[in-house]
Design a protein around this motif. Sequence first.
Motif, short mmCIF file in Angstrom:
data_model
loop_
_atom_site.label_atom_id
_atom_site.label_comp_id
_atom_site.label_asym_id
_atom_site.label_seq_id
_atom_site.Cartn_x
_atom_site.Cartn_y
_atom_site.Cartn_z
N LEU A 1 52.11 101.11 47.07
CA LEU A 1 51.96 99.70 47.43
C LEU A 1 51.24 98.93 46.33
CD1 LEU A 1 52.21 97.39 49.48
CD2 LEU A 1 50.06 98.19 50.52
N GLN B 1 58.47 96.35 53.58
CA GLN B 1 57.32 97.20 53.84
C GLN B 1 57.70 98.65 54.12
OE1 GLN B 1 53.97 96.09 53.95
NE2 GLN B 1 54.59 94.05 53.29
N THR C 1 49.98 100.83 54.22
CA THR C 1 51.07 99.84 54.29
C THR C 1 51.27 99.37 55.72
OG1 THR C 1 52.14 100.99 52.45
CG2 THR C 1 53.47 99.40 53.66
#
Length: 228
Positions: free
Chosen positions: A41, A57, A89
Amino acid sequence: MRPLHVAVVGAESSGKSWLTKSLASALLNRGQEAHIVDDVLGQWYQREGRTPLRFEQMAIAQQQADTTQWLRRSAPEAWLLSDSTPLVTAVYSQILFDDESLYPMALAHHGLYHVTLVTGLDLPGVANGLERVSPQVSRHFDTLVRQALEHSGIAYRVVYGQGQKRLNNALLALGLESDDDAAQQVRDQGQFAINQGRSLWQCNDCSDPTCEHTLFSRLLKRRATFKS
């Protein structure tokens, strides 16, 4: 000691990458094989210069999980240190988009780790050029990640301190000797004193797995009782 798979999770700018790299260096200096799973991420943010959209995502979380699994198979007898996991995340997806759909996958994956270290919020904020989160969001993240771990029955240890002290606390939380014998003696003596009721214990001197973890669990139970 048998090598462990360690997850390092926490809010933005709470020292996850520093702690992961420092742990790997300490293990290598002790003759142990250690590998780091990079923060997918964080790399995405740096590469794209923006916040991932909602539909992006899951792919990021899955890439984090796949990279971890690949290293687990490639080096089964080595220490594996994950700088973030899909859970990070998932929490940000909830905060940013009120989307909790990533939690089942993230928590199922998280069950693969032997130890989870949560980085405390006692470090001064470090700008990363993107200014993604505020202190209020960091505190919110910290609460959500602990709640997710608690509700899933996943044990964790909170790591406080700055510099060498933070590394020593993390090593102790993993059941290893600290790099500083004096630091370990202070911790052991302080814990003995509090157990005998002779002194107050400061959380940022501890990282004891039964300390803040237990206090947070009790807080959640009190809130649940109050709501009912």
